[in-house]
Design an enzyme around this catalytic site. Structure first.
Site, PDB file in Angstrom:
ATOM      1  N   ARG A 265       0.843  -1.193   0.000  1.00  8.59           N
ATOM      2  CA  ARG A 265       0.000   0.000   0.000  1.00  8.59           C
ATOM      3  C   ARG A 265       0.878   1.242   0.000  1.00  8.59           C
ATOM      4  O   ARG A 265       1.867   1.310   0.733  1.00  8.59           O
ATOM      5  CB  ARG A 265      -0.938   0.014   1.212  1.00  8.59           C
ATOM      6  CG  ARG A 265      -1.934  -1.142   1.193  1.00  8.59           C
ATOM      7  CD  ARG A 265      -2.915  -1.117   2.314  1.00  8.59           C
ATOM      8  NE  ARG A 265      -3.713  -2.336   2.327  1.00  8.59           N
ATOM      9  CZ  ARG A 265      -4.606  -2.656   3.260  1.00  8.59           C
ATOM     10  NH1 ARG A 265      -4.813  -1.816   4.270  1.00  8.59           N
ATOM     11  NH2 ARG A 265      -5.283  -3.788   3.195  1.00  8.59           N
ATOM     12  N   ARG A 280       2.240   1.199  10.155  1.00  7.12           N
ATOM     13  CA  ARG A 280       1.796   1.641   8.838  1.00  7.12           C
ATOM     14  C   ARG A 280       2.956   1.505   7.860  1.00  7.12           C
ATOM     15  O   ARG A 280       3.816   2.364   7.782  1.00  7.12           O
ATOM     16  CB  ARG A 280       1.306   3.088   8.925  1.00  7.12           C
ATOM     17  CG  ARG A 280       0.398   3.510   7.784  1.00  7.12           C
ATOM     18  CD  ARG A 280      -0.171   4.889   8.026  1.00  7.12           C
ATOM     19  NE  ARG A 280      -1.063   4.933   9.146  1.00  7.12           N
ATOM     20  CZ  ARG A 280      -2.359   4.607   9.111  1.00  7.12           C
ATOM     21  NH1 ARG A 280      -2.890   4.225   7.965  1.00  7.12           N
ATOM     22  NH2 ARG A 280      -3.115   4.671  10.180  1.00  7.12           N
ATOM     23  N   GLU A 352      -6.465  -1.004  15.417  1.00 11.45           N
ATOM     24  CA  GLU A 352      -7.077  -1.982  14.519  1.00 11.45           C
ATOM     25  C   GLU A 352      -6.080  -3.070  14.150  1.00 11.45           C
ATOM     26  O   GLU A 352      -4.936  -2.795  13.801  1.00 11.45           O
ATOM     27  CB  GLU A 352      -7.565  -1.292  13.245  1.00 11.45           C
ATOM     28  CG  GLU A 352      -8.154  -2.250  12.219  1.00 11.45           C
ATOM     29  CD  GLU A 352      -8.231  -1.660  10.829  1.00 11.45           C
ATOM     30  OE1 GLU A 352      -8.231  -2.448   9.878  1.00 11.45           O
ATOM     31  OE2 GLU A 352      -8.270  -0.415  10.699  1.00 11.45           O
ATOM     32  N   SER A 355     -10.154  -6.299  10.050  1.00 11.61           N
ATOM     33  CA  SER A 355     -11.380  -5.679   9.559  1.00 11.61           C
ATOM     34  C   SER A 355     -12.134  -6.730   8.766  1.00 11.61           C
ATOM     35  O   SER A 355     -11.572  -7.320   7.832  1.00 11.61           O
ATOM     36  CB  SER A 355     -11.056  -4.465   8.679  1.00 11.61           C
ATOM     37  OG  SER A 355     -12.214  -3.731   8.371  1.00 11.61           O
ATOM     38  N   ARG A 394       0.944  -6.333  12.504  1.00  8.39           N
ATOM     39  CA  ARG A 394       0.271  -5.704  13.645  1.00  8.39           C
ATOM     40  C   ARG A 394       0.089  -6.698  14.793  1.00  8.39           C
ATOM     41  O   ARG A 394       0.111  -6.313  15.960  1.00  8.39           O
ATOM     42  CB  ARG A 394      -1.065  -5.112  13.204  1.00  8.39           C
ATOM     43  CG  ARG A 394      -0.876  -3.904  12.293  1.00  8.39           C
ATOM     44  CD  ARG A 394      -2.126  -3.072  12.170  1.00  8.39           C
ATOM     45  NE  ARG A 394      -1.849  -1.815  11.459  1.00  8.39           N
ATOM     46  CZ  ARG A 394      -2.613  -0.748  11.488  1.00  8.39           C
ATOM     47  NH1 ARG A 394      -3.726  -0.759  12.204  1.00  8.39           N
ATOM     48  NH2 ARG A 394      -2.294   0.344  10.822  1.00  8.39           N
TER      49      ARG A 394
END
Length: 427
Positions: A265, A280, A352, A355, A394
């Site tokens: 990403r 991130r 988070e 998801s 994560r």
């Protein structure tokens, strides 16, 4: 992707859903384009009808040795007008499709109201945050202090030299712990939850990205090669697109797939956010779950998938909570989403880690994925769901921060020790 007929039938409902997301109405502008397109098509058909009649007139005149010049001139004019109208209709059709392609999915009525993440609702909380007898450190503080042959086991400086910001190089025990996490998650989802393990390409075509709603909306958040391949932002793309264009037998449903893959990403728009550490990154690993189901089963499948992700955190003994995302925080392609947030004691914050979304038939329409009912009848669009099970990097962060010790070491959670040859502690 939306069916223009659904927009014609319920323009107010579409605009009301957009308003829930905090977006401006679009029904009137899209329907105006649609009406202009239909008018051009109707005008073309009218001219074709007149040309057909003229062809008969011209034939009759010629059989009688008469002069058909006027009729032939009219026919030529009609042909030119039809070509212009057809080009106009095609251009308008492209505009309508482009407009429909950027309208987000319609929201489930159960999605709570709100404009951003502050309005998300806690569904439940599991586990109790540990009461540390010392001030817990963040994962990068722990990882940079651990060494392997004199080098940090979590090395951002070397990764930056190789690739720039938002990359990390892992060594030794931490690298092994990340690998163990991915294998543990895959084994659980395959052996306990019935998903089929799948090895997927990480370079995919534009239709695969479009079909899974990543294009055109998220083009600026993805990487594209010179050859036109896209690096997957998540294995959701190849897993879901594996049924692109298919008509499945209903007996095959549900189809449940899982994959551990690299994800890429660009993190456009995230400048200044989480610049320290691994939260991130441009490149990371994630275990993805995808389900393809009949429409009547998608709501139950959403709950099942979210519970599968929760089970990973339960066995790792990491405190977490399930969040029902509000309208303004629900993603573009999702009708309803549950996020799982892990407690990070180093940050003293919930972050988070998974998801899980039900997209209903939104992706299926874009990629024309259907099933044939066992009782007969026309093919029906499937429903697709996707969820992180979990984001490996994560989860590594959560393990390190929740299982850290005062001396800077990290205890390996018991459930992971078989994947690390019995190793009990990282130092």
């Amino acid at each position: 992707m939306h069916d223009i007929r659904a927009l014609r039938a319920d323009p107010d409902g579409f605009d009301a859903d957009l308003a829930r997301r905090g977006l401006a109405p679009v029904a009137a502008s899209v329907l105006a384009l649609d009406e202009e397109r239909r008018a051009a098509q109707t005008a073309t058909q009218q001219r074709q009808t007149r040309r057909n009649a003229l062809a008969k007139e011209i034939g009759a005149i010629k059989r009688q040795k008469g002069d058909s010049a006027a009729q032939e001139a009219e026919a030529r004019t009609l042909r030119e007008e039809m070509e212009q109208l057809d080009a106009k209709a095609q251009a308008l059709d492209t505009e309508v499709r482009a407009a429909l392609a950027v309208i987000p999915n319609r929201l489930d009525p159960a999605v709570p109201p709100g404009t951003d993440e502050t309005a998300n609702i806690v569904v439940h909380e599991r586990g109790t945050p540990r009461n540390f007898a010392f001030t817990p450190k963040q994962h990068f503080e722990l990882g940079e202090a651990m060494t392997q042959n004199g080098q940090p086991q979590m090395d951002f400086a070397t990764a930056s030299k190789l690739s720039g910001a938002r990359f990390v190089l892992l060594r030794g025990g931490i690298a092994r712990l990340e690998r163990a996490l991915g294998q543990f998650m895959l084994d659980m989802h395959v052996n306990d939850h019935g998903y089929t393990e799948t090895q997927v390409p990480v370079l995919v075509s534009e239709p695969a990205m479009y079909g899974t709603d990543k294009l055109p909306k998220f083009a600026d958040q993805s990487f594209c090669t010179r050859e036109g391949f896209w690096l997957v932002p998540t294995a959701e793309v190849p897993l879901t697109a594996s049924v692109m264009g298919d008509i499945l037998d209903e007996a095959r449903l549900p189809v449940r797939m899982t994959a551990l893959s690299l994800c890429f990403r660009s993190e456009a728009g995230s400048a200044g956010r989480d610049v320290r550490g691994m939260l991130r990154q441009h490149q990371f690993e994630k275990v993805e779950m995808v389900s393809v189901v009949a429409p009547e089963d998608s709501e139950a499948e959403h709950e099942r998938m979210t519970a599968c992700a929760e089970r990973v955190l339960e066995l790792l003994e990491i405190p977490f909570r399930r969040m029902a995302l509000c309208a303004g925080d629900t993603g573009f392609g999702a009708s309803r989403t549950f996020d799982l947030e892990a407690w990070l004691p180093g940050q003293q914050a919930w972050r988070e880690i998974s998801s899980c979304s039900n997209t209903r038939d939104f992706q299926a329409r874009r990629m024309n994925a259907r099933y044939r009912p066992q009782g007969g009848g026309s093919p029906v669009f499937v429903h697709t769901l996707n969820g992180s099970g979990l984001a490996v990097g994560r989860t590594l962060i959560a393990v390190m921060e929740n299982w850290q010790n005062e001396d800077g070491s990290v205890t390996v959670p018991p459930v992971l020790r078989p994947y690390m040859s019995g190793l009990e502690k990282l130092i």
